[in-house]
Design an enzyme around this catalytic site. Sequence first.
Site, PDB file in Angstrom:
ATOM      1  N   ALA A   1      -2.418   4.368   3.411  1.00 22.41           N
ATOM      2  CA  ALA A   1      -1.265   5.136   2.948  1.00 22.41           C
ATOM      3  C   ALA A   1      -1.018   6.321   3.871  1.00 22.41           C
ATOM      4  O   ALA A   1      -1.962   6.980   4.314  1.00 22.41           O
ATOM      5  CB  ALA A   1      -1.526   5.645   1.535  1.00 22.41           C
ATOM      6  N   ILE A   2       0.228   6.586   4.208  1.00 18.52           N
ATOM      7  CA  ILE A   2       0.566   7.824   4.901  1.00 18.52           C
ATOM      8  C   ILE A   2       1.132   8.803   3.879  1.00 18.52           C
ATOM      9  O   ILE A   2       0.626   9.884   3.684  1.00 18.52           O
ATOM     10  CB  ILE A   2       1.569   7.558   6.042  1.00 18.52           C
TER      11      ILE A   2
ATOM     12  N   SER B   1       2.280   7.382   0.680  1.00 14.61           N
ATOM     13  CA  SER B   1       2.293   6.700  -0.616  1.00 14.61           C
ATOM     14  C   SER B   1       0.943   6.858  -1.307  1.00 14.61           C
ATOM     15  O   SER B   1      -0.014   7.329  -0.705  1.00 14.61           O
ATOM     16  CB  SER B   1       2.605   5.218  -0.400  1.00 14.61           C
TER      17      SER B   1
ATOM     18  N   LYS C   1      13.816   2.769  -0.543  1.00 17.86           N
ATOM     19  CA  LYS C   1      14.288   3.262   0.753  1.00 17.86           C
ATOM     20  C   LYS C   1      15.724   2.818   1.006  1.00 17.86           C
ATOM     21  O   LYS C   1      16.507   3.547   1.596  1.00 17.86           O
ATOM     22  CB  LYS C   1      13.391   2.723   1.879  1.00 17.86           C
TER      23      LYS C   1
ATOM     24  N   SER D   1      -2.334  -1.227   6.845  1.00 16.03           N
ATOM     25  CA  SER D   1      -2.423   0.208   7.116  1.00 16.03           C
ATOM     26  C   SER D   1      -2.860   0.945   5.871  1.00 16.03           C
ATOM     27  O   SER D   1      -2.773   0.448   4.749  1.00 16.03           O
ATOM     28  CB  SER D   1      -1.070   0.718   7.587  1.00 16.03           C
TER      29      SER D   1
ATOM     30  N   THR E   1      -2.112  -1.053   1.635  1.00 14.08           N
ATOM     31  CA  THR E   1      -2.878  -2.282   1.414  1.00 14.08           C
ATOM     32  C   THR E   1      -4.346  -2.081   1.795  1.00 14.08           C
ATOM     33  O   THR E   1      -5.248  -2.537   1.088  1.00 14.08           O
ATOM     34  CB  THR E   1      -2.269  -3.440   2.231  1.00 14.08           C
TER      35      THR E   1
ATOM     36  N   ASP F   1      13.046   8.554   9.016  1.00 13.07           N
ATOM     37  CA  ASP F   1      12.745   7.158   8.725  1.00 13.07           C
ATOM     38  C   ASP F   1      14.027   6.373   8.970  1.00 13.07           C
ATOM     39  O   ASP F   1      14.522   5.686   8.104  1.00 13.07           O
ATOM     40  CB  ASP F   1      12.296   7.050   7.256  1.00 13.07           C
TER      41      ASP F   1
END
Lengths: 511, 511
Positions: free
Chosen positions: A202-203, A205, A294, A200, A209, A262
Amino acid sequence: MPLALCRVAIDTYRENVAYLHRECDLYRAEGFQALSKVEVRANGRRILASLNVVDDVAIVGHTQLGLSEDAFSLLGVEEGHAVSVSQAEPPASIPALHRKIAGERLSRRDFREIIQDIAELRYSKIELTAFVMACELGELDREEIFYLSDAMGQVGRRLDWHEHPVVDKHCIGGIPGNRTSMLVVPIVAAHGLLCPKTSSRAITSPSGTADTMEVLAKVEVPFDELGELVRTHRGCVAWGGTSELSPADDVLISVERPLSIDSPGQMVASILSKKVAAGSTHLLLDIPIGPHAKVRSMPEARRLRKLFEFVAGRMGLVLDVVITDGSQPVGRGIGPVLEARDVMRVLTNHPEAPMDLRQKSLRLAGRMLEFDPDIRGGDGFGIARDILDSGRALEKMQAIIRAQGEKPFDLDNPELAPHRFEVLAPRGGVVTAIDNLRLARIARLAGAPKAKGAGVDLLAQIGDRVVQGQPLYRVHAAFRSERGFAHQCSERDSGYSIGQPDEINRLNVEF
Amino acid sequence: MPLALCRVAIDTYRENVAYLHRECDLYRAEGFQALSKVEVRANGRRILASLNVVDDVAIVGHTQLGLSEDAFSLLGVEEGHAVSVSQAEPPASIPALHRKIAGERLSRRDFREIIQDIAELRYSKIELTAFVMACELGELDREEIFYLSDAMGQVGRRLDWHEHPVVDKHCIGGIPGNRTSMLVVPIVAAHGLLCPKTSSRAITSPSGTADTMEVLAKVEVPFDELGELVRTHRGCVAWGGTSELSPADDVLISVERPLSIDSPGQMVASILSKKVAAGSTHLLLDIPIGPHAKVRSMPEARRLRKLFEFVAGRMGLVLDVVITDGSQPVGRGIGPVLEARDVMRVLTNHPEAPMDLRQKSLRLAGRMLEFDPDIRGGDGFGIARDILDSGRALEKMQAIIRAQGEKPFDLDNPELAPHRFEVLAPRGGVVTAIDNLRLARIARLAGAPKAKGAGVDLLAQIGDRVVQGQPLYRVHAAFRSERGFAHQCSERDSGYSIGQPDEINRLNVEF
């Protein structure tokens, strides 16, 4: 009273919106209310949408029905086509939503209906948020989390690789750098295990990758080519159409992200539904713990692990969980180019290769290799190291890069963003802690991941002794203004703590 | 990088939306995300808005910033004016929202901050829904409900009538017909008590007091004229600018309504905040109970009453609660013209005046008159009856109608919608129950309240003996299609139960 379809080029972000002019006869006759649900039908197809009222014929005329981009492509009918519109019954699963809001436990069938409606964008943002909140506050039990994960994995496209095992790894996130996938995939694929790593972007971050891989190769590989590519090379690091796998996940994320939700249940459902839809049979899950990760304690990590194990087991997915050290970034670079540099240094056995990234990747790859029934427990690490040290991992990575579409990358002189500054140690001592969130924020302010060469390059790690004025890290920004934002942020709090060696809070984790 | 402001004529229904073209330099440079919050500044003013991305220069150009109707009027700057846009910090109260989501109890200050942000449309629909759901599922304690009600009443415009008492009445709703306000106001005002009844239009019912009053008089009286009018006539039945009173209420309703959320806490805060902002010092609250009412049992009604009493007491509002019979509609008509007919028949002492509406209105008016310190407990009903029977209530109503702006209305021949049908008793017996929700739905399908003359005219009440084929009610629809919808609905279930006299479930309520 049919209307003519028109596309309203507004990206409403995973919500179907229909637009009617206030003076439209139909609007006046039907007594629609703002935001009420309408059903739009054309050519035997139909979708649900929330209604917005418009006062400008440049957007939608008196005899037109407008659809937002999401809704237009979902209906799949050309502009100008006759459409009919009527007040819609609520989506079939709304009674189940109301039962969840009222605190009831839902059945497997309820979750299937809800997820089906969500994936087909039949829920408004309001209903979607209500569902997410009811799950968050109503505390799903673990059987419900299985129902949710399973329902999410069942809806949308599902891949079948027609072989066994199909292995994958996943990290729950939160640790900057940490680009282990780009090392694990070539090692495992070089050994011969099938490892189709859909990655995926970054949303929240500084780099995902897919963002980092994109420095070296194209990542947007269409589904059809992906199958051939993976079968030939035993692996890939691509981002092709992952939104077609577990599409409800992306819709749920569209409200979870703005609310910073989250929760464990949401995390488990999101990760496992994607993996199962992608055809994985075996998954290695990395749960890093640390004061700025997290997960912040071992008991919390263990609870999360049990939950993942329970749900994966019910879904028929073989799962191994490793709890790792998340007290600081892994590798030296944070940001796409910097991370690609670290990865290639490890693959090429470069003298400046970051040892922490190498070591963690070898351990993860070793555990994944042990999914192979022919490998004895405990032998994986050594085999992984042989594959890396012999250059076979590098060879495999180069083959994958060529297959996906190589991009120019000069390891000796990577293209870093030009506006840089260094953050210096305010006094002498030992680095006792590094705040992951702070460094991720600084890297994002510097322009990562949009600017590939932007980010943070770490020059000291926890335990390193530093003298006053010694650089702790270097920031690369794409623009002067972004350099300013990042600088301001680092001035308020550099993210580094300097103190005495006994102040280091050592974690006792597996590796 | 200033942009030119443009108005995007889309009614986003109490959400500030900003539109940027995908090719806009600013959008590309800032790395905005879809739905992310932006701050728009111009002329020393600033608002927060959610960002939508547009691909059509007919909606917003490359160098423009578009604002939805809500946002445009809130910013209050002309089209073409230079505006600057930046990524916004979340509204100040978001940390408090997160604490509520995490299940914590919030302070008075937290509620003030949240309500302030909500009233100024700083919350996205997602955040708004999260707040409503956290309050709904997190179960506010009664002190928190007071904080919420008080915060809502403090924000926005507040009226001060400079006298004491200022009386009002309110019904929690759910009973079709039931137009007691239009009788209570003239009776109480004729006695001399100040009764500035700001009424609402229907949201989900077939008619609100404002919709029915509008058959007889203009109801949209500007605030400035309202004061003079009320002081002269001691009362009004108007709908002027009530959205300026407790504006957060309307914003919260925009998500509560689509989710059908109508919890006690939300109801108390919504009603009491509006009344306090409207300057009322004394309130008579009507809680009807019945098998198809909002409140279905006496214990539930009592719990709700205690909650209203607690919060009103803390807000300094004198509150009297009456629990009434809500087992069937009150009056014969459901829909604006039909209800206006009932009201005028009671005021004129017409032989066909519905006695249930007369009786209930007199009892409510009597209790309100007893807010006057000079009236002995128990004397109110008789005084109210004298005022009504003597014609003084009618006189007062006519004066109020003239002051607000009279509309033509012929009591002998009211303008009812032309497409009608009757629903007949399927067998002989006694009417044992009437489903309020069903009849309200049929009246709405027939076109009420948009079509003033549409609705349902009841021809039999609970306890009436009917023979097979005798009409139970008549439906008036504005259009043939609406007649069809209403007919279909009544065919599936007429809403009337016919049986034996001992099957009637008699309620033992105060009146």
